[in-house]
Design a protein around this motif. Structure first.
Motif, short mmCIF file in Angstrom:
data_model
loop_
_atom_site.label_atom_id
_atom_site.label_comp_id
_atom_site.label_asym_id
_atom_site.label_seq_id
_atom_site.Cartn_x
_atom_site.Cartn_y
_atom_site.Cartn_z
N LEU A 131 -7.51 8.51 -4.12
CA LEU A 131 -6.58 7.42 -3.81
C LEU A 131 -7.33 6.16 -3.41
N PHE A 146 0.84 -1.19 0.00
CA PHE A 146 0.00 0.00 0.00
C PHE A 146 0.88 1.25 0.00
N ALA A 150 1.72 6.42 -6.93
CA ALA A 150 0.57 7.19 -7.40
C ALA A 150 0.80 8.69 -7.18
N ALA A 165 2.44 1.71 -3.40
CA ALA A 165 1.43 2.13 -4.38
C ALA A 165 1.11 3.61 -4.20
N VAL A 166 1.01 4.05 -2.95
CA VAL A 166 0.71 5.47 -2.70
C VAL A 166 1.87 6.33 -3.19
N VAL A 183 -1.89 3.06 -10.31
CA VAL A 183 -1.51 1.72 -9.83
C VAL A 183 -2.39 1.40 -8.62
N ARG A 184 -2.56 0.11 -8.36
CA ARG A 184 -3.30 -0.28 -7.15
C ARG A 184 -2.80 -1.63 -6.67
N PRO A 185 -2.98 -1.88 -5.38
CA PRO A 185 -2.54 -3.17 -4.86
C PRO A 185 -3.51 -4.27 -5.25
N GLN A 205 -9.04 4.61 -6.34
CA GLN A 205 -8.10 3.97 -7.26
C GLN A 205 -7.55 2.67 -6.68
N MET A 206 -7.32 2.65 -5.35
CA MET A 206 -6.79 1.45 -4.72
C MET A 206 -7.87 0.39 -4.58
N GLY A 207 -9.09 0.75 -4.91
CA GLY A 207 -10.16 -0.22 -4.83
C GLY A 207 -10.71 -0.43 -3.43
#
Lengths: 405, 414
Positions: B260, A24, A31, A27-28, A38-40, B263-265
């Motif tokens: 955020l 996480f 981003a 990814a942050v 992008v995302r985990p 986007q991270m779901g």
């Protein structure tokens, strides 16, 4: 509990948790830093966490080889979209393998570190707890640093953007250096069109005056409480503490009424007479604590040699307590500089605003966000510079005076 | 031979010392009583008064003077006009009189019955003016050459006007309506709940977070100084800057936090963090924890560093595990500072106004008692009700201060 103290199991559990935190966080960072989507991926984060976590308990004969292998494996999996960090089609080709590779190295490397003395089988309570503590420390550093740094990072980066960029992608905090000086457009506008230069100056001299007046009043008072014997001394020093506890908003209301009636509202003079009074009790309290710690014999020697009390204060006590005076001055400066409530209630005329009042003015739907953030940066930077430059004094001032917040 | 007795009471030296002490304390006592004690007393007075924001300006008679008819040559006729009004729409003004000097060269014709002319000075008595009442006096005049020669305008001698109005702050009208307003209805319970939630969880949160941060930094490593400085940022930065940053960060439309999380779901729809119950209350509490953990962290760290390390070595020898060492050695050592911090932070969180005001303005169930003072006094424009809330706060604080004096001042050695 002892059931849990099996090396590989601990590795798996901690590895999964750690994997989520790291993924996480990375990814942050990606981003925010590059503005890409992008995302985990929860499933692969979990699988890799379990795998690398248990690998962390393996014999640590060639850690660098293991880390390299871990990085390559996760990078390769990331390249085919099976890594903890995934992204949409818009993400640049090379980014995912690199990001996953870095993540793999970091994950395995830190797990090896956490599980330093932990072997695959059953481990002692000592070793086990030490590993858990190392793991918690790692999480602590990441979480605390992120939570503290992100708001400030966002504040600075937003102030360097323009309206359309902000609307387009609120996550893109990369800086387009090709804009050159136009990055600072918001600041330029604040300083020219919004009079922020004047506000800076007003805040500065109001704070300095507050410091001077506060010291002028509280040094003699603190000395009296610390050194002289008089009936009612204990009562007095206790009531100083009680004064802090009166909330400002309760006082602000009658002050507002009195100032409205006497015409002191909307004047800097009114602000300058009110600010020191809010800081005198704190300053008196801090100083008397310090004065008490000074050796009384030096002062008595001065008295014997024919100095009056006031001369003793001026020639002996004050020079000895310069560090404390610096701490108090800095602390009072910080309070005055950051003060918002009184400035907000008592000042309406834009030509007389202090900086905090000026920033409050920017909070309107007609003024773009980046101007507000630029104002916040302008208000924060001077106090931060002062703080970082004189951290020792500031920390001491905070510790001594922090009965007030 | 008389028995020698030790001196009793204060001697001349002691008296001199006490005089000097009070002299040194006088500026502080004076200024603090002017700005703290006096307002506190006045808050009690105001809380029993039916007073609104508009009543702060006492009603005054306002007059306008004009010479009408554009006289151009000697002998022209014109009208001298005084228009009077009460600045307040509902409060009367008693005994309104007007005195004005008539410039040389104006000969007055028939004078209004309420007025009288004595030499060059005109005196009119209007009696009482009701709220919003307007009065007009017109006097026909003949203009002579001297008026034009002097070049004096009628405005150059502004009319003096007198009148008494009752100031609602100083009269003896009292009411309990303010308190009734504060305690009435569910509103008060909502406010009380928000205050209790914010204070309790804000304080405990800041304390526990501060304890964790202190444990992280309670070892020497490279970058420790840097991290310590960084962790103090939230407390040192101006509240207005960090509060607006949080509002920007968590904005439901353009905020980075929402973008955020989407986007991270983690979430599907953007959340209005500061605009919906009960999330807003949780968010302001989180902000409080974020902003004030540095303070507890600083204190706890200072205390931790003064704990003797021998004790831990001995415990290690005896086989105490790290968690046991923390639980049975560190925590009892820290209990003193923790309880002092708890009490102080509790009171200060209870008193906090700026943070919530800037984050939500007291909307969405975040109106605490302190925000309610502002809300009643300025948003609803009822100063009396605001003062009543302030009195309630003050009474709660009195209870706290008993605890405070009992425990904290003992710890602080006062």
């Amino acid at each position: 509990m002892s059931v849990l103290r099996i090396g590989w199991l601990t590795g798996v559990v901690l590895g999964i948790l750690w994997s989520f935190v790291l993924t996480f966080a990375l990814a942050v960072i990606v981003a925010f830093g590059a503005g890409v989507e992008v995302r985990p991926d929860p499933l692969w984060t979990l699988l890799f966490g379990a795998l690398y976590g248990s690998a962390g308990t393996a014999p640590k004969r060639a850690p660098w080889v293991m880390i390299l292998f871990g990085a390559v494996l996760m990078g390769a999996m990331g390249g085919i979209g099976r890594g903890p960090i995934t992204g949409s089609e818009t993400v640049p080709q090379a980014l995912l393998p690199i990001a996953n590779g870095v993540l793999g190295a970091a994950l395995l490397g830190s797990m090896l570190l956490f599980m330093k003395d932990v072997s695959v089988g059953r481990v002692t309570r000592h070793v086990w707890e030490a590993a858990v503590i190392r793991f918690l420390t790692g999480i602590g550093y990441i979480v605390f640093t992120a939570v503290v740094a992100i708001p400030f990072y966002v504040m600075v980066m937003t102030s360097l953007k323009n309206q359309s960029e902000l609307m387009q992608n609120p996550l893109d905090f990369s800086i387009d250096l090709s804009q050159g000086w136009h990055l600072f457009d918001s600041y330029y506008e604040l300083l020219t069109a919004f009079n922020f230069g004047t506000y800076l100056w007003t805040s500065f001299y109001v704070s300095v005056l507050t410091v001077l007046i506060t010291l002028l009043f509280s040094v003699p008072g603190a000395y009296a409480v610390a050194r002289l014997r008089f009936a009612g001394r204990t009562t007095f020093s206790r009531s100083i503490l009680l004064i802090y506890m009166v909330p400002m908003i309760v006082l602000a209301l009658p002050i507002y009424i009195a100032f409205s009636m006497t015409g002191l509202r909307n004047t800097i003079f009114g602000i300058v007479i009110i600010y020191p009074v809010t800081t005198i009790p704190v300053s008196l309290y801090m100083l008397q604590g310090y004065f008490r710690g000074l050796p009384a014999e030096v002062e008595e020697a001065g008295l014997m040699d024919g100095l009056t009390r006031l001369q003793v204060i001026w020639k002996i006590t004050l020079p000895l307590s310069l560090p404390a005076l610096a701490s108090v001055a800095l602390y009072v400066f910080m309070i005055a500089w950051n003060e918002f409530l009184l400035a907000f209630m008592l000042l309406d005329d834009p030509s007389k605003f202090t900086l905090t009042r000026g920033v409050a003015m920017l909070n309107s739907s007609e003024i773009p966000r980046q101007h507000l953030m630029a104002g916040a940066v302008i208000a924060t930077v001077p106090i931060m510079v002062l703080f970082l430059g004189l951290e020792k004094f500031m920390t001491r001032g905070l510790t001594a005076g922090a009965v007030k917040g | 031979m008389t028995q020698p007795t030790p001196p009793t009471g204060t001697g001349p030296l002691g008296r001199r010392e006490a005089r000097l002490a009070w002299g040194l304390l006088f500026p502080t006592i004076f200024s603090v009583s002017m700005v703290v004690v006096l307002p506190l007393l006045s808050i009690f007075w105001i809380s029993f008064k039916p007073i609104g924001l508009a009543d702060l300006r006492a009603p005054t008679p306002v007059v306008r003077e004009a010479l009408r008819g554009r006289p151009e040559a000697a002998g022209d006729a014109a009208t001298l006009q005084y228009r009077l009004r009460n600045s307040s729409q509902d409060k009367p003004i008693l005994g309104v009189t007007l005195t004005d000097t008539i410039p040389e060269g104006l000969t007055l014709g028939e004078i209004d019955p309420r007025c009288a002319l004595e030499g060059p000075s005109l005196f009119c008595d209007f009696g009482d003016l009701d709220g919003g009442q307007r009065e007009e006096i017109e006097i026909p005049v003949t203009v002579e050459q001297a008026y034009f020669d002097n070049g004096v305008d009628v405005d150059d001698s502004p009319p003096e006007i007198t009148g008494r109005s009752e100031n609602v702050l100083t009269n003896l009208d009292f009411t309990l309506e303010n308190f009734a307003r504060v305690f009435r209805g569910d509103d008060f319970l909502t406010v009380l709940w928000a205050t209790v939630f914010y204070t309790v969880f804000g304080t405990i949160g800041a304390l526990v977070t501060g304890l964790f941060a202190a444990m992280l930094l309670n070892k020497a490593f490279r970058g420790q100084g840097f991290l310590r400085g960084l962790y103090l940022f939230p407390y040192v930065a101006p509240v207005i800057a960090v509060a607006f940053t949080w509002v920007t960060l968590f904005d439901p439309f353009s905020g980075s936090a929402n973008a955020l999380l989407v986007q991270m779901g983690v979430i599907d729809q953007p959340i209005n963090f500061f605009g919906q119950r009960p999330l807003a209350l949780i968010m302001v509490t989180v902000f409080e924890v974020w902003r004030y953990f540095p303070l507890s962290f600083l204190f706890i760290l200072a205390r931790m560093q003064s704990i003797d390390t021998d004790m831990y070595e001995a415990a290690d020898m005896d086989g105490a595990s790290p968690f046991q060492q923390f639980w049975f050695l560190s925590l009892p050592q820290l209990m003193g500072i923790l309880s002092v911090l708890f009490l102080l932070r509790f009171i200060w969180t209870f008193n906090k106004f700026d943070d919530i005001f800037l984050l939500t303005g007291g909307n969405a169930g975040t109106r605490t008692l302190t925000v309610n003072v502002y809300e009643q006094a300025f948003a609803v424009s009822n100063i009396g009700a605001g003062a009543a809330v302030a009195v309630v706060i003050f009474c709660v604080l009195l209870v706290f201060s008993i605890f405070f004096l009992k425990y904290v001042s003992r710890e602080e050695g006062l």
